[in-house]
Design an enzyme around this catalytic site. Structure first.
Site, short mmCIF file in Angstrom:
data_model
loop_
_atom_site.label_atom_id
_atom_site.label_comp_id
_atom_site.label_asym_id
_atom_site.label_seq_id
_atom_site.Cartn_x
_atom_site.Cartn_y
_atom_site.Cartn_z
N TYR A 192 7.60 -31.83 -8.14
CA TYR A 192 8.94 -31.43 -8.60
C TYR A 192 10.03 -32.32 -8.02
CZ TYR A 192 7.84 -27.04 -11.02
OH TYR A 192 7.40 -26.10 -11.91
N LYS A 242 -6.45 -29.76 -5.60
CA LYS A 242 -7.46 -30.53 -6.34
C LYS A 242 -7.95 -31.64 -5.41
CE LYS A 242 -8.53 -30.93 -10.32
NZ LYS A 242 -9.85 -30.59 -10.97
N ASP A 295 -8.29 -25.64 -10.81
CA ASP A 295 -8.83 -25.27 -12.13
C ASP A 295 -9.77 -24.08 -11.99
OD1 ASP A 295 -10.60 -26.90 -10.70
OD2 ASP A 295 -11.37 -27.94 -12.48
N ASP A 344 3.34 -22.91 -9.82
CA ASP A 344 4.09 -22.57 -11.03
C ASP A 344 3.13 -22.07 -12.11
OD1 ASP A 344 6.33 -22.53 -12.84
OD2 ASP A 344 5.52 -24.36 -13.74
N ASP A 353 2.22 -17.83 -13.36
CA ASP A 353 2.37 -17.28 -14.72
C ASP A 353 1.09 -16.60 -15.16
OD1 ASP A 353 4.98 -18.24 -15.03
OD2 ASP A 353 4.61 -18.93 -17.08
#
Ligand code: IPM
Ligand code: MG
Length: 370
Positions: free
Chosen positions: A143, A194, A227, A251, A255
């Site tokens: 970001y 990751k 993932d 983020d 959700d």
């Protein structure tokens, strides 16, 4: 009598202002009925600030946010700003607030209310009793990483660049918050990255492991690829207690976790800075949902995520756990009695308006505090 708390309200765009009207009624209720008092300031932010002042965050709003005891934000954004330059977009105001206030720890609880189990798209047995906390790093990573931008290459074609970057200190401080929060919950942390592909992922894992060994050996720690975490969240979400992860994965995963609970309209969040010498920390509270321009101005939006964000403020900024419990209990009772806005309405039930939901929560507060 304790001094009043300074509370900066940033209603923002879309449904932000109308849900904030309901939250202000709750804040006023606490002002009148409980030991805590508030001095309230209000400023536009996002598109509303851009329309009024040509910038999504004025210096005045920023300076009030830096000095306030807490900030409560509605939502920012709207399709009319889609073509504005990136630094003028509503989101830029929000990102600047997070960065300048140094709100590195973003707490996003995903809790399934019993009354809403059937609003989830997942089966009852998968989500029943779900209570997870996503801790998202909020002031670093892709970001904010440099370099970023679009450049023209020697052959005349273009390329875009974003940079994922994390310092040791940035990882340590958010991971420490994660371990501390876990100690007050079920004592389990999943650290998510990751590491199989990214340098920052390998580094994140290493720093979290070292911190765990040196200071938090009593907390159960597991590492997980992002993932896989997304998959596990819909497969068996109750395996999680605290998930600590970077800005971008946080983020996305938040959700995903939010939707397990039935509606994005239910989820609050807290963004916290570091404690200073006096024990004070900067803090901003906001619903996880966005500005929902499609239903804005229709008195249809669910104000509960913002009301619950105010409860988080009572708990985390002011140490008023009993008052926070009161808000959460009122919300729970309203839901149990069938109070529903359109986003969470079940078959055969009638939806109430935004205002109607505010009325119901206030009436329930009156009742349980009597
Ligand atoms: C969030 C939002 C923001 C983000 C947007 C509005 C900039 O999606 O708070 O999750 O990406 O952080
Ligand atoms: Mg988001």
């Amino acid at each position: 009598m304790a001094a009043n708390k300074t509370l900066l309200i940033l209603p923002g765009d879309g449904i932000g202002p109308e849900v904030m009207v309901q939250v202000r009624r709750i804040v006023d209720w606490f002002d009148r009925r409980r030991a805590v008092g508030f001095d309230i300031l209000e400023q536009p932010v996002g598109g509303a600030a851009y329309d009024a002042h040509g910038t999504p965050l004025t210096d005045e709003a920023l300076s009030e946010a830096m000095d306030a005891d807490a900030v409560l934000l509605g939502a920012v954004g709207g399709p009319q700003y889609d073509n504005a330059p990136r630094d003028k977009r509503p989101e830029a105001g929000l990102l600047r607030l997070r960065k300048e206030m140094d709100l590195f720890a973003n707490l996003r609880p995903a809790l399934v209310f019993d009354a809403l189990i059937d609003a989830s798209t997942l089966k009852r047995e998968v989500v029943e009793g779900l209570d997870i906390l996503i801790l998202r790093e909020l002031t670093a990573g892709v970001y904010f990483g440099e370099p970023r931008g679009v450049e023209t290459l020697a052959d005349g074609t273009r390329r875009a660049i974003d940079t994922q970057s994390y310092t040791e200190a940035e990882i340590q401080r958010v991971a420490a918050v994660g371990f501390e929060l876990a100690r007050k919950r079920s004592n389990r942390v999943h650290s998510v990255e990751k590491a199989n592909v990214m340098e920052t992922g390998v580094f994140w894992r290493e720093v979290v492991t070292d911190l765990h060994e040196s200071r938090f050996g009593d907390v159960e720690l597991q590492h997980m690829y992002a993932d896989n975490c997304a998959m596990q969240l819909v497969r068996q979400p109750r395996q999680f207690d605290v998930i600590v992860t970077d800005n971008l994965f946080g983020d996305i995963l938040s959700d995903c976790a939010a939707m397990l609970t039935g509606s994005l309209g239910m989820l609050p969040s807290a963004s916290l800075g570091a404690e200073d010498e006096t024990g004070r920390r900067r803090a901003m509270y906001e619903p996880v949902h966005g500005s929902a321009p499609d239903i804005a101005g229709k008195d249809m939006a669910n104000p509960l995520a913002t009301i619950l964000s105010f409860a988080m403020m009572l708990r985390y900024s002011f140490g008023l756990g009993d008052d926070a419990d009161l808000v959460e209990r009122a919300v729970q009772n309203v839901l149990a009695a069938g109070g529903r806005t359109q986003d969470i309405v079940g078959p055969g039930m009638e939806a109430v308006s935004t205002t109607g939901m505010g009325d119901a929560v206030l009436a329930e507060l009156d009742r349980i505090a009597a």
